[in-house]
Design a protein around this motif. Structure first.
Motif, PDB file in Angstrom:
ATOM      1  N   ILE A 210      10.023  -0.479 -12.083  1.00  0.00           N
ATOM      2  CA  ILE A 210      10.332   0.961 -12.410  1.00  0.00           C
ATOM      3  C   ILE A 210      11.501   0.989 -13.345  1.00  0.00           C
ATOM      4  O   ILE A 210      11.513   1.563 -14.340  1.00  0.00           O
TER       5      ILE A 210
ATOM      6  N   THR B 145       4.498   2.719  -3.299  1.00  0.00           N
ATOM      7  CA  THR B 145       4.224   3.786  -4.526  1.00  0.00           C
ATOM      8  C   THR B 145       3.909   5.197  -4.009  1.00  0.00           C
ATOM      9  O   THR B 145       4.543   6.117  -4.424  1.00  0.00           O
ATOM     10  N   PRO B 146       2.976   5.343  -3.211  1.00  0.00           N
ATOM     11  CA  PRO B 146       2.930   6.772  -2.801  1.00  0.00           C
ATOM     12  C   PRO B 146       4.360   7.408  -2.071  1.00  0.00           C
ATOM     13  O   PRO B 146       4.465   8.619  -2.130  1.00  0.00           O
TER      14      PRO B 146
ATOM     15  N   GLU C  48      11.916  14.847 -11.165  1.00  0.00           N
ATOM     16  CA  GLU C  48      10.609  13.880 -11.924  1.00  0.00           C
ATOM     17  C   GLU C  48      11.428  12.377 -12.082  1.00  0.00           C
ATOM     18  O   GLU C  48      12.714  12.256 -12.131  1.00  0.00           O
ATOM     19  N   LEU C  49      10.653  11.348 -12.019  1.00  0.00           N
ATOM     20  CA  LEU C  49      10.948   9.992 -12.138  1.00  0.00           C
ATOM     21  C   LEU C  49      11.785   9.754 -13.376  1.00  0.00           C
ATOM     22  O   LEU C  49      12.722   8.954 -13.390  1.00  0.00           O
ATOM     23  N   ASP C  50      11.339  10.352 -14.413  1.00  0.00           N
ATOM     24  CA  ASP C  50      12.186  10.033 -15.762  1.00  0.00           C
ATOM     25  C   ASP C  50      13.495  10.611 -15.663  1.00  0.00           C
ATOM     26  O   ASP C  50      14.423  10.421 -16.700  1.00  0.00           O
TER      27      ASP C  50
ATOM     28  N   ILE D  48       7.359   6.596  -2.933  1.00  0.00           N
ATOM     29  CA  ILE D  48       8.159   6.913  -3.994  1.00  0.00           C
ATOM     30  C   ILE D  48       7.613   8.559  -4.515  1.00  0.00           C
ATOM     31  O   ILE D  48       8.624   9.332  -4.924  1.00  0.00           O
ATOM     32  N   ASP D  49       6.373   8.769  -4.777  1.00  0.00           N
ATOM     33  CA  ASP D  49       6.029   9.784  -5.180  1.00  0.00           C
ATOM     34  C   ASP D  49       6.065  10.970  -4.306  1.00  0.00           C
ATOM     35  O   ASP D  49       6.656  12.008  -4.746  1.00  0.00           O
TER      36      ASP D  49
ATOM     37  N   ALA E 236       8.383  -3.923  -7.430  1.00  0.00           N
ATOM     38  CA  ALA E 236       8.458  -2.377  -7.805  1.00  0.00           C
ATOM     39  C   ALA E 236       9.579  -1.846  -8.453  1.00  0.00           C
ATOM     40  O   ALA E 236       9.544  -1.292  -9.533  1.00  0.00           O
TER      41      ALA E 236
ATOM     42  N   GLU F 111       1.011  -1.211   0.129  1.00  0.00           N
ATOM     43  CA  GLU F 111       0.137   0.145   0.141  1.00  0.00           C
ATOM     44  C   GLU F 111       0.938   1.325  -0.077  1.00  0.00           C
ATOM     45  O   GLU F 111       0.618   2.166  -0.853  1.00  0.00           O
ATOM     46  N   ASN F 112       2.077   1.127   0.822  1.00  0.00           N
ATOM     47  CA  ASN F 112       2.510   2.478   1.049  1.00  0.00           C
ATOM     48  C   ASN F 112       3.854   2.802  -0.043  1.00  0.00           C
ATOM     49  O   ASN F 112       4.111   4.078   0.010  1.00  0.00           O
TER      50      ASN F 112
END
Lengths: 332, 232
Positions: B82, B40-41, B53-55, B43-44, B78, B37-38
């Motif tokens: 990515i 991905t948020p 930015e992730l890219d 990482i953002d 994950a 649950e936690n």
């Protein structure tokens, strides 16, 4: 015309699958990497073995789905993954992968109910199926009779009280020393057997719930008492009993709710006798029948994409806080 | 060069972003097995805190274990996704290296021990070398009693680190020359991961997402088969 492309991931049990589907119905690719050979030597799915294999297979399977669909990831409009029900360790691999891809590609994510996905496998090949429908969902983990009044609107009419139909196949096959998975093996043997043994039809005329545990026990007891019986006859008689119960109840339900059609889904829907019996009963009753291709009966990601697109159109995306739920129920 | 580090091998889950300038942002959470649950948020969030930015990320580093399998796989799945999604290489670092790394200024033998449940611990030993630490034994899984006997037999001045050393502190507290683990040393940190991965990235020790293998140290079927058979 622009299409809406869904990349879907399915890892709820022992198949690592990814698919690209346009507009919820046109399958551009559907890649399924089965671990059945890995689990065969254990006589069933070993959860930790399945989870490890998903990690190894997940990115190659997604890559292949994109290549086969002939698209670049920038063309993807929605990333979906099965979030339950299923094996928790397996589900988490797919959910984590899908949320991560959605995040880095800046696309919406949606978590999909595996049972809803099986229901939508019917609409992949026949998108204009008329509702209401009765769907018989039969697999190694589920045996359910569902009334579908409208899209995304269901009522569970009945389900198994003990073993799922596919589980009964596996257990009988294991007892007979036939190997794993039991469904295709018994189906194959049943072709040449005679349905001469009268195995019980559990709860045949009692509502819409099922029970297969007692049938499994009577097969085992019969084999103990009659060791010389040809294995083909046992396979045929067992299969007849299972199919008889499934189809009798499905037919009764379809008539009772005035359904326009009867559909089947789930791994056991790949069983040749069940497919034949469903087609026969629909012909008799003047119902529209729909039997999906075998590759859409067993676990696959194309059906996940179909359900994802339908859900997304109605409810929008899921939060990135979404986790897996091994006991997720069909929303009623 | 920007590195995203993902760490989920123990009861906590975390991530960090850093590079030549050091660690730019990091986060951890440990309440109630909510790794999937936690993460991905998180990482953002870390991306926003680091203002990248992730890219722009050029390497994904991940804790490959050993640790608690279900949580570990959340981070690994994950991380490989990515790296695959961005088309960038990866660096895998062991959780034991990560908990030993903050003790790199210690002259003693460092024994990193992670709770493996089922009355066992994952462990490895480390020595200080110029610029960091070097592992001097292969990561392994054993009972706390066996590790205790091994430490006693070797007779080195030893520093214990990791949640395994804390959980089974009674096995190690009376050994001569052994400094017990501090609570602060219990878990791997995503910041350590980014720092260790940075050194490896400079040496170009990359792997492709499809080549990255978690370090499980136990066979998958060890304890599950009996459970399966009983269900018949």
């Amino acid at each position: 015309m622009t299409q809406n492309l869904v990349l879907a991931i399915e890892t709820s049990c022992d198949e690592t699958a990814a698919a690209v589907v346009a507009d919820g119905k046109n399958v551009l690719s559907s890649v399924v990497s089965s671990q059945v050979d890995i689990h065969a030597r254990y006589g069933g799915v070993v959860p930790e073995v399945a989870s490890r294999a998903h990690v190894d297979l997940i990115t190659p399977v997604i890559a292949q789905a994109l290549v086969e669909a002939g698209i670049d990831h920038s063309d993807v409009d929605l990333v979906a993954a099965t979030r339950g029900p299923g094996l928790i360790g397996s589900l988490l691999v797919g959910v984590s992968a899908a949320k991560s891809l959605a995040l880095v590609w800046k696309k919406p994510f949606i978590g999909v109910n595996h049972l809803e996905a099986h229901l939508y496998s019917c609409f992949l090949e026949e998108p204009d199926l008329e509702l209401p429908l009765v769907v018989l969902l039969v697999s190694g983990g589920h045996t359910m009779l569902i009334a579908m009044d409208d899209h995304l609107s269901y009522k569970i009419l009945g389900q198994t009280l003990d073993d799922a139909a596919g589980e009964a196949y596996d257990k009988v096959a294991r007892y007979l020393g036939l190997g794993y998975p039991g469904g295709p093996i018994i189906d194959q043997l049943a072709v040449s057997g005679k349905p001469e043994i009268e195995f019980p039809r559990p709860m045949l005329h009692e509502g819409y719930n099922f029970s297969f545990s007692g049938l499994k026990t009577s097969v085992i007891n019969y084999v103990r008492k009659n060791p010389g019986t040809p294995i083909e006859d046992i396979a045929t008689s067992f299969q007849e009993a299972v199919v008889d119960v499934l189809v009798t109840k499905a037919k009764k339900a379809a008539i009772e709710i005035n359904a326009k059609g009867l559909c089947i889904g789930g791994g056991v829907a790949a069983n040749s006798r069940l497919r034949e019996a469903v087609l026969d009963v629909c012909l008799q009753e003047g119902l529209h029948s729909f039997v999906p291709s075998r590759s859409y009966c067993t676990d696959n990601a194309a059906m996940v994409a179909a359900a994802a697109w339908r859900r997304y159109s109605q409810d929008g995306p899921s939060s990135l806080y979404t986790g897996a739920d091994p006991n997720l129920r069909l929303p009623e | 060069m920007l590195i995203l580090g993902i760490e989920s091998a123990t009861s906590q889950v975390g991530c960090a972003i850093g590079g030549h300038e050091g660690v730019l942002a990091s986060t951890h959470s440990s309440r109630g097995k909510r790794h999937a649950e936690n993460l991905t948020p998180q990482i953002d969030f870390v991306r926003q805190q680091a203002r990248v930015e992730l890219d722009e990320i050029s390497v994904v580093a991940v804790d490959i274990g050993p640790g608690l399998y279900t949580g570990l796989r959340v981070g690994v799945a994950a991380a490989i996704s990515i790296a695959f999604g961005l088309g960038i290489p990866m660096i895998g670092v062991s959780s034991l290296d990560l908990i030993a790394y903050p003790a790199r200024h210690c002259q003693k033998l460092i024994v990193a021990a992670i709770d493996a449940r089922r009355d066992e611990i994952f462990h490895a030993s480390y020595r200080q070398v110029p610029g960091g630490i070097q592992r001097v034994s292969d990561p392994t899984v054993s009972s706390p009693q066996d590790l205790s006997a091994e430490i006693q037999a070797q007779g080195n001045e030893t520093l214990m680190v990791g949640d395994g050393a804390i959980r089974y502190a009674d096995q190690f507290e009376n050994l001569r020359g052994v400094e017990p683990a501090e609570p602060g040393s219990a878990y791997p940190s995503a910041s350590s991961l980014v720092q260790l991965a940075h050194a490896k990235a400079l040496r170009e020790e990359f792997v492709n997402p499809s080549e990255l293998k978690p370090l499980y140290l136990r066979k998958p079927d060890a304890l599950e088969i009996n459970k399966q058979r009983r269900r018949m």
